[in-house]
Design an enzyme around this catalytic site. Structure first.
Site, PDB file in Angstrom:
ATOM      1  N   ARG A  98      91.395  -2.420 -33.712  1.00 55.12           N
ATOM      2  CA  ARG A  98      91.048  -3.827 -33.533  1.00 55.12           C
ATOM      3  C   ARG A  98      90.967  -4.479 -34.905  1.00 55.12           C
ATOM      4  O   ARG A  98      90.413  -3.886 -35.836  1.00 55.12           O
ATOM      5  CB  ARG A  98      89.668  -3.968 -32.878  1.00 55.12           C
ATOM      6  CG  ARG A  98      89.558  -3.443 -31.497  1.00 55.12           C
ATOM      7  CD  ARG A  98      90.239  -4.305 -30.474  1.00 55.12           C
ATOM      8  NE  ARG A  98      89.728  -5.678 -30.448  1.00 55.12           N
ATOM      9  CZ  ARG A  98      90.354  -6.693 -29.842  1.00 55.12           C
ATOM     10  NH1 ARG A  98      91.500  -6.496 -29.252  1.00 55.12           N
ATOM     11  NH2 ARG A  98      89.828  -7.909 -29.849  1.00 55.12           N
ATOM     12  N   ASN A 114      86.982   2.968 -43.589  1.00 48.87           N
ATOM     13  CA  ASN A 114      88.176   3.040 -42.731  1.00 48.87           C
ATOM     14  C   ASN A 114      89.143   4.041 -43.347  1.00 48.87           C
ATOM     15  O   ASN A 114      89.094   4.331 -44.541  1.00 48.87           O
ATOM     16  CB  ASN A 114      88.848   1.664 -42.658  1.00 48.87           C
ATOM     17  CG  ASN A 114      90.052   1.668 -41.736  1.00 48.87           C
ATOM     18  OD1 ASN A 114      90.024   2.238 -40.658  1.00 48.87           O
ATOM     19  ND2 ASN A 114      91.135   1.043 -42.170  1.00 48.87           N
ATOM     20  N   HIS A 116      93.326   4.682 -43.643  1.00 45.47           N
ATOM     21  CA  HIS A 116      94.613   3.992 -43.438  1.00 45.47           C
ATOM     22  C   HIS A 116      95.731   4.895 -43.957  1.00 45.47           C
ATOM     23  O   HIS A 116      95.660   5.371 -45.094  1.00 45.47           O
ATOM     24  CB  HIS A 116      94.606   2.657 -44.191  1.00 45.47           C
ATOM     25  CG  HIS A 116      95.876   1.900 -44.019  1.00 45.47           C
ATOM     26  ND1 HIS A 116      96.160   1.177 -42.878  1.00 45.47           N
ATOM     27  CD2 HIS A 116      96.964   1.782 -44.813  1.00 45.47           C
ATOM     28  CE1 HIS A 116      97.349   0.633 -42.980  1.00 45.47           C
ATOM     29  NE2 HIS A 116      97.866   0.983 -44.144  1.00 45.47           N
TER      30      HIS A 116
END
Ligand code: GRF
Length: 220
Positions: A98, A114, A116
C-alpha cells in the site's frame, strides 16, 4: 541484565502477501537472536499467505481490509489506530503493498522500516529486477531503509549487493535477492531493537555514526 518481557521492544509487522520477511524476523525473535517481542502481524489482505504462517508461529494477527475504506486517508487513520493498540516501538513493512499517506509516515517516522528490492536510491517503485537487467547493471540488491514521506526515499540502513550474471532473468534475480532479504532485514531490526540504529534529521545512524547514502553494504 536481560530485559524483562515487559521491557522488550515491541514490533508490529505489516504484510500483504507471502510474509517470508515477516517469518524471517519472527524466527529471529523466537530464536532470541533479536531481543524483542512480536506484538502482532497486520495484513491489509484477508487472504495473505503470511497470515497462516504467523498463526502457525503462535503470533497475534489482525486484518484491516483496505477495500472497505472510502479513502486512503481513512484507511491509514484506521491502520494507525490498529497499530497503536499493539503499543509498538518499531513498525516493520514487509511486503506491505500500500502507498502510505504522509499522515501515516509522519506519525511513525523514525520507527518505521521498509525493505525494497533494489539498491536505493536506484529503482524506486516497481519491477526493480527487470529494470536493473534492462539497464545492463552488473550489480543489483536490496535495501532496508527508514520510511519517510517520499516513496522508497528515506535514509538507508543496510543493503545486500549481489552480482548480476549473464544468464540472469528477473525471476532468478528475485529468488537470489529474497535470500538476501531474509538476512538483512533481521539484522536491521536487531540493530534498531538494540538502540544502535536510529534516524535523525532525515539521516540514518548506526552506533552514533552517520551512515553513508547506501547504508551498510554486505556483498556476496
Ligand atoms: C519482498 O521482495 C520485498 O522486497 C518487497 O516485497 C516482497 C515481500 O515478500 N517489498 P514477502 O511477502 O516478505 O515474502
Amino acid at each position: 541484565m536481560q530485559a524483562s518481557e515487559a521491557e522488550k521492544p515491541r514490533i508490529v509487522i505489516l504484510i500483504s502477501g507471502n510474509g517470508s520477511n515477516m517469518q524471517a524476523i519472527a524466527e529471529a525473535v523466537q530464536n532470541q537472536e533479536i531481543d524483542a517481542e512480536i506484538a502482532g502481524i497486520i495484513s491489509n489482505r484477508p487472504q495473505a499467505e503470511g497470515l497462516s504462517k504467523a498463526q502457525a508461529m503462535g503470533l497475534h494477527t489482525d486484518i484491516i481490509d483496505h477495500t472497505l475504506y472510502v479513502s486512503r486517508e481513512e484507511f491509514d487513520h484506521a491502520l494507525i489506530r490498529m497499530i497503536e493498540d499493539l503499543k509498538p516501538d518499531l513498525v516493520v513493512l514487509a511486503g506491505f503493498m500500500r502507498i502510505l499517506t504522509a499522515d501515516f509516515t509522519r506519525y511513525f517516522e523514525g520507527n518505521l522500516l521498509n525493505i525494497h528490492p533494489s539498491l536505493l536510491p536506484k529503482y524506486q517503485g516497481l519491477n526493480t529486477h527487470q529494470r536493473a537487467l534492462d539497464a545492463g547493471d552488473n550489480e543489483h540488491g536490496v535495501t532496508v531503509h527508514f520510511v519517510t514521506e517520499e516513496l522508497d526515499g528515506g535514509p538507508n540502513a543496510i543493503q545486500a549487493v549481489i552480482p548480476i550474471l549473464d544468464i540472469d532473468n528477473a525471476k532468478a534475480l528475485q529468488q537470489r535477492i529474497q535470500i538476501q532479504e531474509h538476512i538483512i532485514y533481521p539484522i536491521a531490526v536487531k540493530w534498531f531493537c538494540e538502540g544502535r540504529l536510529n534516524m535523525n534529521g532525515q539521516l540514518a545512524f548506526l552506533d552514533g555514526q552517520e551512515l553513508p547514502t547506501s547504508g551498510i553494504q554486505l556483498h556476496s
